[in-house]
Scaffold this motif. Structure first.
Motif, mmCIF file in Angstrom:
data_model
loop_
_atom_site.group_PDB
_atom_site.id
_atom_site.type_symbol
_atom_site.label_atom_id
_atom_site.label_comp_id
_atom_site.label_asym_id
_atom_site.label_seq_id
_atom_site.Cartn_x
_atom_site.Cartn_y
_atom_site.Cartn_z
ATOM 1 N N LEU A 176 44.839 66.898 50.207
ATOM 2 C CA LEU A 176 45.686 65.998 49.427
ATOM 3 C C LEU A 176 46.442 66.872 48.442
ATOM 4 O O LEU A 176 45.854 67.757 47.818
ATOM 5 C CB LEU A 176 44.849 64.956 48.703
ATOM 6 N N TYR A 177 47.753 66.666 48.333
ATOM 7 C CA TYR A 177 48.544 67.547 47.476
ATOM 8 C C TYR A 177 49.523 66.745 46.614
ATOM 9 O O TYR A 177 49.922 65.639 46.960
ATOM 10 C CB TYR A 177 49.302 68.576 48.308
ATOM 11 N N TYR A 178 49.861 67.339 45.470
ATOM 12 C CA TYR A 178 50.775 66.693 44.529
ATOM 13 C C TYR A 178 51.439 67.779 43.686
ATOM 14 O O TYR A 178 50.929 68.900 43.587
ATOM 15 C CB TYR A 178 50.025 65.697 43.640
ATOM 16 N N PRO A 179 52.586 67.482 43.085
ATOM 17 C CA PRO A 179 53.287 68.498 42.289
ATOM 18 C C PRO A 179 52.513 68.859 41.031
ATOM 19 O O PRO A 179 51.971 67.978 40.351
ATOM 20 C CB PRO A 179 54.631 67.834 41.956
ATOM 21 N N GLY A 180 52.455 70.143 40.730
ATOM 22 C CA GLY A 180 51.674 70.605 39.589
ATOM 23 C C GLY A 180 52.195 70.136 38.250
ATOM 24 O O GLY A 180 51.429 70.005 37.293
ATOM 25 N N HIS A 181 53.514 69.860 38.175
ATOM 26 C CA HIS A 181 54.084 69.463 36.887
ATOM 27 C C HIS A 181 53.903 67.972 36.605
ATOM 28 O O HIS A 181 54.186 67.507 35.511
ATOM 29 C CB HIS A 181 55.587 69.785 36.860
ATOM 30 N N ARG A 182 53.427 67.228 37.599
ATOM 31 C CA ARG A 182 53.332 65.772 37.434
ATOM 32 C C ARG A 182 51.947 65.379 36.919
ATOM 33 O O ARG A 182 50.924 65.909 37.349
ATOM 34 C CB ARG A 182 53.605 65.078 38.771
ATOM 35 N N HIS A 183 51.936 64.426 35.999
ATOM 36 C CA HIS A 183 50.666 63.891 35.497
ATOM 37 C C HIS A 183 49.919 63.200 36.635
ATOM 38 O O HIS A 183 50.499 62.446 37.412
ATOM 39 C CB HIS A 183 50.942 62.893 34.371
ATOM 40 N N VAL A 184 48.642 63.488 36.744
ATOM 41 C CA VAL A 184 47.812 62.863 37.773
ATOM 42 C C VAL A 184 47.201 61.594 37.193
ATOM 43 O O VAL A 184 46.412 61.658 36.239
ATOM 44 C CB VAL A 184 46.706 63.819 38.250
ATOM 45 N N SER A 185 47.548 60.453 37.740
ATOM 46 C CA SER A 185 47.089 59.179 37.205
ATOM 47 C C SER A 185 45.591 59.009 37.424
ATOM 48 O O SER A 185 44.975 59.631 38.299
ATOM 49 C CB SER A 185 47.835 58.023 37.865
ATOM 50 N N ALA A 186 45.015 58.122 36.633
ATOM 51 C CA ALA A 186 43.590 57.816 36.784
ATOM 52 C C ALA A 186 43.310 57.236 38.161
ATOM 53 O O ALA A 186 42.252 57.481 38.754
ATOM 54 C CB ALA A 186 43.152 56.849 35.690
ATOM 55 N N GLY A 187 44.256 56.459 38.691
ATOM 56 C CA GLY A 187 44.081 55.874 40.017
ATOM 57 C C GLY A 187 44.015 56.927 41.108
ATOM 58 O O GLY A 187 43.181 56.855 42.015
ATOM 59 N N LEU A 188 44.896 57.940 41.025
ATOM 60 C CA LEU A 188 44.885 59.007 42.017
ATOM 61 C C LEU A 188 43.618 59.849 41.897
ATOM 62 O O LEU A 188 43.007 60.224 42.902
ATOM 63 C CB LEU A 188 46.127 59.891 41.874
ATOM 64 N N ARG A 189 43.191 60.112 40.662
ATOM 65 C CA ARG A 189 41.943 60.871 40.479
ATOM 66 C C ARG A 189 40.764 60.112 41.069
ATOM 67 O O ARG A 189 39.871 60.700 41.676
ATOM 68 C CB ARG A 189 41.705 61.151 38.988
ATOM 69 N N ALA A 190 40.755 58.798 40.893
ATOM 70 C CA ALA A 190 39.670 57.984 41.449
ATOM 71 C C ALA A 190 39.688 58.016 42.978
ATOM 72 O O ALA A 190 38.630 58.068 43.621
ATOM 73 C CB ALA A 190 39.789 56.546 40.947
ATOM 74 N N LEU A 191 40.870 58.008 43.568
ATOM 75 C CA LEU A 191 40.967 58.052 45.022
ATOM 76 C C LEU A 191 40.474 59.384 45.563
ATOM 77 O O LEU A 191 39.741 59.428 46.564
ATOM 78 C CB LEU A 191 42.421 57.812 45.459
ATOM 79 N N ILE A 192 40.856 60.475 44.905
ATOM 80 C CA ILE A 192 40.395 61.796 45.326
ATOM 81 C C ILE A 192 38.873 61.866 45.278
ATOM 82 O O ILE A 192 38.206 62.351 46.209
ATOM 83 C CB ILE A 192 41.010 62.896 44.451
ATOM 84 N N ALA A 193 38.296 61.354 44.187
ATOM 85 C CA ALA A 193 36.832 61.368 44.045
ATOM 86 C C ALA A 193 36.169 60.531 45.139
ATOM 87 O O ALA A 193 35.120 60.916 45.687
ATOM 88 C CB ALA A 193 36.449 60.849 42.662
ATOM 89 N N ALA A 194 36.778 59.394 45.478
ATOM 90 C CA ALA A 194 36.200 58.520 46.507
ATOM 91 C C ALA A 194 36.214 59.198 47.872
ATOM 92 O O ALA A 194 35.244 59.098 48.646
ATOM 93 C CB ALA A 194 36.968 57.205 46.560
ATOM 94 N N ILE A 195 37.322 59.897 48.193
ATOM 95 C CA ILE A 195 37.413 60.596 49.478
ATOM 96 C C ILE A 195 36.376 61.715 49.558
ATOM 97 O O ILE A 195 35.682 61.882 50.568
ATOM 98 C CB ILE A 195 38.828 61.159 49.696
ATOM 99 N N ARG A 196 36.264 62.483 48.483
ATOM 100 C CA ARG A 196 35.319 63.605 48.483
ATOM 101 C C ARG A 196 33.881 63.137 48.541
ATOM 102 O O ARG A 196 33.007 63.823 49.091
ATOM 103 C CB ARG A 196 35.557 64.475 47.262
#
Length: 301
Positions: free
Chosen positions: A279-299
């Motif tokens: 899963l990838y995203y731009p380094g300059h962009r703020h990572v939302s709480a929702g996206l962080r939660a999704l990453i944690a759920a996948i892992r």
């Protein structure tokens, strides 16, 4: 701050509508993305053009394209609107639970492998998060197309992106039904595939995938032929089970069919490994709480 005071009520929404139409080159696609009616999109763009006193789009019955003025406005607006969205996401992180929309661009195979198994649990655990998942066989620009993140093979992730590994290294598998092998024999080396019926894969770009094999440092690329070409790998598996020919697909798609004997594997020592999914995203962009939660759920699986 004086420039902000020049904005009228609804201007930010109108600018968001404009950028969505500019990205999709379609009023209807923008309406779907923004969850509004096509007439609301058309009215918003028309009002914005009247307010600015300049045409932003060239419209025909078949296409929508940006004018020169529209191109310049879009280029200036994209980073500004992105910054506004990031600022709102930062504030949203102070909520007790993640909320808002998380837009993901992914291949269909990646959706099936890493997203589908966690969707029900994620929806239960984070009811205020809306996942907007787009299946896309192209290597889309997640920033330009308004996505929070993409999911692709590690080797396909742009170098300027932050990548989060989701799966370990995997392999391809060349498979066909026992009935097919009984009728046509089993290829012993990749070059034998030229004498067999193969189920080909077509990318969204229109290009046909050439089968790639490797053993002991030697690489073979085979431009196979056969009775069927598909753009969906699970359908390729089903076609192979029906005896139509040999399919070459990621091995996670054929685990069940190999275990119960509907498919048999060939050229196993020639089938290469490939980097896992990220899963990838731009380094300059703020990572939302929702996206962080999704990453944690996948892992967490």
């Amino acid at each position: 701050m004086r420039d902000i005071h020049q904005l009228k009520s609804g201007d930010l929404f109108a600018l968001a509508v404009f950028l969505s139409v500019a990205a999709h080159r379609s009023f209807r696609a923008a309406a779907i993305e923004l969850d509004v009616t096509p007439s609301a999109v058309s009215h918003s763009v028309k009002s914005l053009e009247q307010r600015l006193d300049v045409r932003l789009f060239n419209r025909t019955t078949r296409s929508v394209s940006l004018t020169d003025a529209g191109e310049r406005l879009a280029a200036k607006l994209r980073p500004a609107v992105s910054s506004i969205a990031e600022a709102l996401q930062v504030v949203d992180d102070f909520r007790e639970a993640p909320s808002g929309t998380v837009r993901i661009n992914s291949s269909e195979g990646a959706i099936r492998l890493v997203l589908l198994p966690v969707l029900a649990r994620f929806a239960r655990d984070y009811p205020q998060v809306h996942l907007d998942i787009v299946s896309d066989g192209r290597l889309s620009d997640v920033v330009a197309d308004g996505f929070d993140a993409g999911i692709r093979l590690a080797e396909a992730v742009p170098q300027d992106m932050i990548a989060v590994r989701l799966t370990e290294t995997a392999r391809f598998a060349a498979v066909a039904s026992p009935g097919y092998f009984a009728a046509h024999g089993r290829p012993a080396v990749p070059q034998d595939l030229h004498r067999h019926a193969c189920i080909r894969f077509r990318f969204d770009s229109g290009a046909i995938y050439r089968w790639e094999f490797e053993r002991h440092g030697m690489t073979e690329t085979i431009n196979v032929t056969g009775p069927l070409t598909l753009t969906d790998q699970p359908l390729m598996v089903e076609a192979a089970i029906q005896g139509i020919g040999i399919a070459f697909v990621p091995d996670h798609l054929v685990v069940g069919a190999l275990a119960d004997g509907r498919l048999e594997r060939i050229l196993d020592d020639w089938c290469p490994a490939f980097p896992g999914l990220c899963l990838y995203y731009p380094g300059h962009r703020h990572v939302s709480a929702g996206l962080r939660a999704l990453i944690a759920a996948i892992r967490a699986g």
